[in-house]
Design a protein around this motif. Structure first.
Motif, PDB file in Angstrom:
ATOM      1  N   CYS A 131       0.903  -1.433  -0.187  1.00 24.60           N
ATOM      2  CA  CYS A 131       0.186   0.352   0.025  1.00 24.60           C
ATOM      3  C   CYS A 131       1.097   1.135  -0.077  1.00 24.60           C
ATOM      4  N   LYS A 132       2.400   1.362  -0.871  1.00 24.59           N
ATOM      5  CA  LYS A 132       2.640   2.565  -0.882  1.00 24.59           C
ATOM      6  C   LYS A 132       3.201   2.631  -2.213  1.00 24.59           C
ATOM      7  N   LEU A 133       3.102   3.490  -2.524  1.00 20.95           N
ATOM      8  CA  LEU A 133       4.205   4.527  -3.877  1.00 20.95           C
ATOM      9  C   LEU A 133       4.460   4.701  -3.673  1.00 20.95           C
ATOM     10  N   ILE A 134       6.017   3.948  -4.287  1.00 19.16           N
ATOM     11  CA  ILE A 134       7.367   4.662  -5.252  1.00 19.16           C
ATOM     12  C   ILE A 134       7.327   4.140  -6.148  1.00 19.16           C
ATOM     13  N   LEU A 135       8.235   6.029  -6.195  1.00 17.10           N
ATOM     14  CA  LEU A 135       8.131   7.311  -6.634  1.00 17.10           C
ATOM     15  C   LEU A 135      10.034   7.182  -6.881  1.00 17.10           C
ATOM     16  N   LEU A 136      10.563   6.422  -8.503  1.00 18.89           N
ATOM     17  CA  LEU A 136      12.170   6.777  -8.435  1.00 18.89           C
ATOM     18  C   LEU A 136      11.552   8.021  -9.128  1.00 18.89           C
ATOM     19  N   ARG A 137      13.357   8.767  -8.840  1.00 15.98           N
ATOM     20  CA  ARG A 137      13.036  10.270  -9.539  1.00 15.98           C
ATOM     21  C   ARG A 137      14.867  10.741  -8.644  1.00 15.98           C
ATOM     22  N   GLU A 138      14.661  11.574 -10.571  1.00 10.29           N
ATOM     23  CA  GLU A 138      15.997  12.675 -10.368  1.00 10.29           C
ATOM     24  C   GLU A 138      15.969  13.554 -10.276  1.00 10.29           C
ATOM     25  N   SER A 139      17.039  14.478  -9.131  1.00  9.32           N
ATOM     26  CA  SER A 139      16.543  16.134  -8.888  1.00  9.32           C
ATOM     27  C   SER A 139      18.337  16.451  -8.718  1.00  9.32           C
ATOM     28  N   GLU A 140      18.566  17.927  -9.462  1.00  6.30           N
ATOM     29  CA  GLU A 140      19.393  18.679  -9.615  1.00  6.30           C
ATOM     30  C   GLU A 140      19.878  19.411  -7.905  1.00  6.30           C
ATOM     31  N   GLY A 141      20.449  18.567  -7.117  1.00 10.40           N
ATOM     32  CA  GLY A 141      21.188  18.901  -6.219  1.00 10.40           C
ATOM     33  C   GLY A 141      22.505  19.912  -5.949  1.00 10.40           C
ATOM     34  N   VAL A 142      22.729  19.991  -5.244  1.00  6.85           N
ATOM     35  CA  VAL A 142      24.393  21.299  -5.060  1.00  6.85           C
ATOM     36  C   VAL A 142      25.492  19.811  -5.225  1.00  6.85           C
ATOM     37  N   HIS A 143      25.365  19.200  -6.299  1.00  7.34           N
ATOM     38  CA  HIS A 143      26.801  18.124  -6.192  1.00  7.34           C
ATOM     39  C   HIS A 143      26.369  17.881  -6.829  1.00  7.34           C
ATOM     40  N   GLY A 144      25.220  18.025  -7.585  1.00  5.94           N
ATOM     41  CA  GLY A 144      24.879  16.702  -9.685  1.00  5.94           C
ATOM     42  C   GLY A 144      23.164  16.925  -9.233  1.00  5.94           C
ATOM     43  N   ALA A 145      23.934  15.670  -9.986  1.00  2.00           N
ATOM     44  CA  ALA A 145      22.093  15.444 -10.437  1.00  2.00           C
ATOM     45  C   ALA A 145      22.252  13.806  -8.842  1.00  2.00           C
ATOM     46  N   GLU A 146      21.207  13.893  -8.713  1.00  2.00           N
ATOM     47  CA  GLU A 146      21.143  12.551  -7.217  1.00  2.00           C
ATOM     48  C   GLU A 146      19.958  11.618  -7.731  1.00  2.00           C
ATOM     49  N   THR A 147      19.375  10.713  -7.689  1.00  3.79           N
ATOM     50  CA  THR A 147      18.130   9.427  -7.692  1.00  3.79           C
ATOM     51  C   THR A 147      18.483   9.198  -6.329  1.00  3.79           C
TER      52      THR A 147
END
Length: 105
Positions: free
Chosen positions: A57-73
């Motif tokens: 009963c959990k939705l797990i979304l994999l996301r990429e974001s631009e952080g201070v040290h570059g792209a994070e997953t």
């Protein structure tokens, strides 16, 4: 008639997928879930969703974001509190405030 949990994962997958969901409180927050496990953000912003899955009963979304040290997953793990054909209520493990989404297609 609302659909509350627990139901089978297949039922929830079919009801979640092939739809676009937009937040009722933040119009920049929305996503589309595909039957093949792919996900995408509806708005251009700091999050880019790539994949999704369901677990307990959990939705797990994999996301990429631009952080201070570059792209994070990262994985966003969201409790599914309520699901109907036209609405979805999620709650993040990091926040105690539920977020309501409505179906836009």
């Amino acid at each position: 008639v609302s659909t509350l949990f627990p139901y089978t994962t297949l039922f929830r997958s079919n009801q979640l997928a092939q739809r676009k969901w937009q937040s009722d409180t933040d119009k920049q927050h929305g996503f589309q879930l595909e039957m093949n496990g792919k996900a995408r953000s509806l708005a251009t912003g700091s999050y880019k969703y790539n994949q999704w899955s369901l677990y307990n009963c959990k939705l797990i979304l994999l996301r990429e974001s631009e952080g201070v040290h570059g792209a994070e997953t990262r994985n966003d793990t969201l409790d599914i509190l309520k699901l109907t054909p036209d609405s979805l209520v999620l709650q993040s493990n990091r926040k105690n405030i539920p977020e309501k989404f409505h179906r836009i297609s």
